[in-house]
Design an enzyme around this catalytic site. Structure first.
Site, PDB file in Angstrom:
ATOM      1  N   LYS A 174       0.828  -1.214   0.000  1.00 51.43           N
ATOM      2  CA  LYS A 174       0.000   0.000   0.000  1.00 51.43           C
ATOM      3  C   LYS A 174       0.857   1.256   0.000  1.00 51.43           C
ATOM      4  O   LYS A 174       1.992   1.256   0.484  1.00 51.43           O
ATOM      5  CB  LYS A 174      -0.933   0.009   1.215  1.00 51.43           C
ATOM      6  CG  LYS A 174      -0.234   0.177   2.568  1.00 51.43           C
ATOM      7  CD  LYS A 174      -1.229   0.106   3.710  1.00 51.43           C
ATOM      8  CE  LYS A 174      -0.494   0.220   5.045  1.00 51.43           C
ATOM      9  NZ  LYS A 174      -1.397   0.051   6.200  1.00 51.43           N
ATOM     10  N   ASP A 192      -2.399  -9.035  11.047  1.00 50.36           N
ATOM     11  CA  ASP A 192      -1.933  -7.714  11.458  1.00 50.36           C
ATOM     12  C   ASP A 192      -1.926  -7.657  12.979  1.00 50.36           C
ATOM     13  O   ASP A 192      -2.527  -8.510  13.649  1.00 50.36           O
ATOM     14  CB  ASP A 192      -2.819  -6.619  10.871  1.00 50.36           C
ATOM     15  CG  ASP A 192      -2.054  -5.328  10.592  1.00 50.36           C
ATOM     16  OD1 ASP A 192      -0.908  -5.211  11.071  1.00 50.36           O
ATOM     17  OD2 ASP A 192      -2.595  -4.450   9.914  1.00 50.36           O
ATOM     18  N   THR A 251      -7.371  -0.237   5.917  1.00 48.63           N
ATOM     19  CA  THR A 251      -6.408  -1.087   5.214  1.00 48.63           C
ATOM     20  C   THR A 251      -6.951  -2.491   5.021  1.00 48.63           C
ATOM     21  O   THR A 251      -6.882  -3.065   3.929  1.00 48.63           O
ATOM     22  CB  THR A 251      -5.077  -1.143   5.989  1.00 48.63           C
ATOM     23  OG1 THR A 251      -4.501   0.159   6.041  1.00 48.63           O
ATOM     24  CG2 THR A 251      -4.092  -2.088   5.314  1.00 48.63           C
TER      25      THR A 251
END
Length: 314
Positions: free
Chosen positions: A195, A221, A229
């Site tokens: 990203k 994550d 995200t």
């Protein structure tokens, strides 16, 4: 000469009451009584309603927002030291400000280091936490740090789902090491979402590195903040032909419109722990408890046992 074990007392801060009660139950004793006296202007003062002299004291408090949670923990540490506790341990399931771990642009604070300095200055003897945003934050402390790994909780749950075509994904380049470590438990492949941000919490573009066709994807994550995200990564993964996509995040910060974003996303479910209490329930969010793991770690610290054995995933 046999080892001498000091009496253990567990206390909870305002920000982690529910988790602290679960930890105390798993440990096999009641939480100690700490009272937070409040003045009309909002000033507060914690004090222990029982003796802690000569005890190994464990103060359970995540330092998520508001910053009162951190200040309250610091004052509890100070109170315990002044009350002649033998050993003061801070159990911080979620270590706040951990994303500020380096000077990545001019004229910024390194918040994680500042918090470490404050905890040590307050008189802490040991820190126990889980899934720091960056493992090197342990080096900010001049006292022992027990850094617990939530994979021991997540891996059995993922195995129980019986996903036939499992692939592990990282929602950004920075989390690739975490994803690869997780993938080893399943002998699974790893794909990465690269990203590019405009600014904090705002994504400009995202590219998928790897093949997800006909795969059951699990995104890994440590923190889920706005969920932007994860939602963007999940949408991209499904567009590329995945069968399903889930996300595993240790710390559910979930700020702003995060709950709405998750529920409107392509995620089948978001799997989190209870290091931070949820503000709302959601049909897409499943919470796994860290209480038993922290209780075992507290027991091992008090009995001078090994912490590393708690990293063995069945």
């Amino acid at each position: 000469m046999p080892l001498q074990f000091n009496p253990v007392k567990l206390f909870a801060g305002s920000g982690s009451q529910e988790l602290a009660h679960l930890i105390a139950d798993a440990y096999g004793r009641e939480l100690g009584e700490v009272v937070i006296s409040r003045f009309s202007d909002g000033e507060y003062q914690p004090h222990f309603n029982e003796s802690v002299r000569g005890c190994d004291v464990f103060l359970i408090q995540s330092t998520h927002q508001p910053t009162d949670n951190l200040m309250e923990l610091l004052m509890m540490i100070d109170a315990a030291r002044r009350a002649s506790a033998h050993y003061v341990n801070a159990v911080i399931p979620y270590f706040g400000l951990a994303r500020q771990d380096r000077k990545d642009k001019p004229r910024v604070a390194i918040g994680a280091k500042l918090v470490a300095n404050l905890l040590v200055a307050a008189g802490i003897n040991r820190i126990m936490t889980m899934d720091l945003h960056a493992a090197q934050i342990q080096g900010f402390f001049d006292v022992p740090v027990d850094h617990l790994d939530a994979s021991i909780i997540f891996v059995p749950y993922i195995k129980s789902l019986g996903l036939g075509h499992l692939t592990i994904a990282s929602p950004d380049m920075g989390g690739s090491y975490r994803a690869r470590s997780f993938a080893k438990f399943f002998n699974a492949e790893v794909v990465i979402c690269d990203k590019r941000r405009k600014r904090a919490n705002e994504i400009e573009a995202m590219t998928l590195i790897g093949d997800v066709t006909d795969q059951d994807i699990v995104l890994i994550d440590d923190i889920c903040d706005t969920a932007g995200t994860l939602a963007k990564a999940a949408g991209l993964i499904m567009e590329r032909g995945a069968r399903s996509v889930r996300a595993v995040c240790t710390h559910p910060v979930l700020s702003g419109k995060a709950y709405e974003t998750i529920e409107n996303s392509a995620l089948t479910e978001l799997i989190v722990t209870d290091t931070i209490p949820l503000k709302h329930s959601s049909p897409k969010i499943r919470v796994l408890s860290t209480a038993e793991l922290f209780a075992k770690a507290i027991s091992n610290v008090n009995e001078h046992g090994s912490i590393s054995q708690l990293f063995r995933v069945e």
